[in-house]
Design a protein around this motif. Structure first.
Motif, PDB file in Angstrom:
ATOM      1  N   ARG A 153      -1.771  15.170   3.214  1.00  0.00           N
ATOM      2  CA  ARG A 153      -2.760  13.795   3.126  1.00  0.00           C
ATOM      3  C   ARG A 153      -2.583  13.367   4.777  1.00  0.00           C
ATOM      4  NH1 ARG A 153      -1.364   9.677  -0.752  1.00  0.00           N
ATOM      5  NH2 ARG A 153      -2.070  11.182  -2.227  1.00  0.00           N
ATOM      6  N   HIS A 154      -1.374  13.531   5.295  1.00  0.00           N
ATOM      7  CA  HIS A 154      -0.980  12.641   6.519  1.00  0.00           C
ATOM      8  C   HIS A 154      -0.715  13.567   7.583  1.00  0.00           C
ATOM      9  CE1 HIS A 154      -0.560   8.595   4.678  1.00  0.00           C
ATOM     10  NE2 HIS A 154      -0.232   9.258   3.580  1.00  0.00           N
TER      11      HIS A 154
ATOM     12  N   ALA B  31       0.804  -1.267  -0.008  1.00  0.00           N
ATOM     13  CA  ALA B  31      -0.107   0.034   0.002  1.00  0.00           C
ATOM     14  C   ALA B  31       1.032   1.250  -0.058  1.00  0.00           C
ATOM     15  CB  ALA B  31      -0.861  -0.177   1.372  1.00  0.00           C
TER      16      ALA B  31
ATOM     17  N   GLU C  70       1.056   4.033  -2.884  1.00  0.00           N
ATOM     18  CA  GLU C  70       0.894   5.552  -2.499  1.00  0.00           C
ATOM     19  C   GLU C  70       1.831   6.643  -3.023  1.00  0.00           C
ATOM     20  OE1 GLU C  70      -0.524   8.380   1.307  1.00  0.00           O
ATOM     21  OE2 GLU C  70      -0.232   6.439   1.481  1.00  0.00           O
TER      22      GLU C  70
ATOM     23  N   LEU D  28       1.772  14.491   0.349  1.00  0.00           N
ATOM     24  CA  LEU D  28       1.918  13.327   1.487  1.00  0.00           C
ATOM     25  C   LEU D  28       1.842  14.212   2.725  1.00  0.00           C
ATOM     26  CD1 LEU D  28       4.470  10.853   0.246  1.00  0.00           C
ATOM     27  CD2 LEU D  28       1.993  10.495   0.482  1.00  0.00           C
TER      28      LEU D  28
END
Length: 212
Positions: free
Chosen positions: A179-180, A113, A117, A176
């Motif tokens: 998103r995180h 995963a 990503e 990223l």
């Protein structure tokens, strides 16, 4: 928020210590620039826990993390060199970021995963030695995803990349980070990287951080 309040540090023989103060918001990139030898690497080492300040606080969402050793600190560090093992596959390199004791099947799914990503799902079984510079940096970022640490320190991570790969990798870091919800701190000499990525920018001068 990641907040450093007057972190004081001096190397042996250094007569005037550094005094570092900065704020970095979740989901944003905070850039640090400055001349060679101005203290950028020292600042990253203090944030990562490789050096200990003689005074000051380092707060992450209100909790002081300055006393935590590097392995306990909620920080990942990505250098200009990707730090991959060339004899291992992309997946095996990413798996080094898995927490100890995780079920093998679950770990394999998480690795796949993470590679997907960063756009490298089909490269899982490729030896790292066969990957381009940009692909190696993406593998290193995938490993960071598995560590699930809210602070990401980037030390000139795009310097060895060509212009097009630099842009695409830069875009990936920005996505990223959003998103995180990472607190990403970027050290860079490149004005283009800072302009494209950073919501905040500090310049190191005379041992102190100045909002740029």
């Amino acid at each position: 928020m990641l907040r450093a309040d007057d972190l004081v540090f001096a190397h042996p023989g250094q007569t005037s210590p550094y005094h570092f103060s900065l704020s970095a918001e979740a989901g944003e990139v905070t850039a640090i620039s400055g001349a060679s030898g101005s203290g950028k690497s020292t600042l990253l080492d203090l944030l990562a826990g490789f050096l200990s300040p003689s005074a000051g606080t380092l707060l992450l969402d209100g909790t002081d993390i300055a006393a935590l050793p590097p392995e306990k600190r909620p920080v990942s560090l990505l250098l200009q060199a990707d730090n991959l093992f060339d004899h291992l596959t992309a997946a095996d390199n990413v798996a080094l970021g898995l927490p100890k004791g995780i079920d093998k099947g679950t770990g394999k799914e998480k690795v796949r995963a993470a590679l997907a990503e960063v756009g490298l799902g089909e490269f899982a079984d490729k030896p790292a030695s066969t990957l381009s510079g940009g692909q190696k940096q993406r593998v290193a970022l995938a490993r960071t995803l598995l560590r699930d640490r809210p602070v990401l320190l980037l030390d000139e991570p795009f310097s060895a990349l060509d212009d097009e790969t630099r842009r695409t990798t830069r875009d990936l870091v920005a996505e990223l980070t959003r998103r995180h919800g990472w607190h990403t701190v970027l050290v860079s000499h490149h004005a283009d990287d800072i302009a494209a990525l950073a919501q905040r920018h500090y310049r190191l001068s005379d041992g102190r951080l100045i909002a740029a």
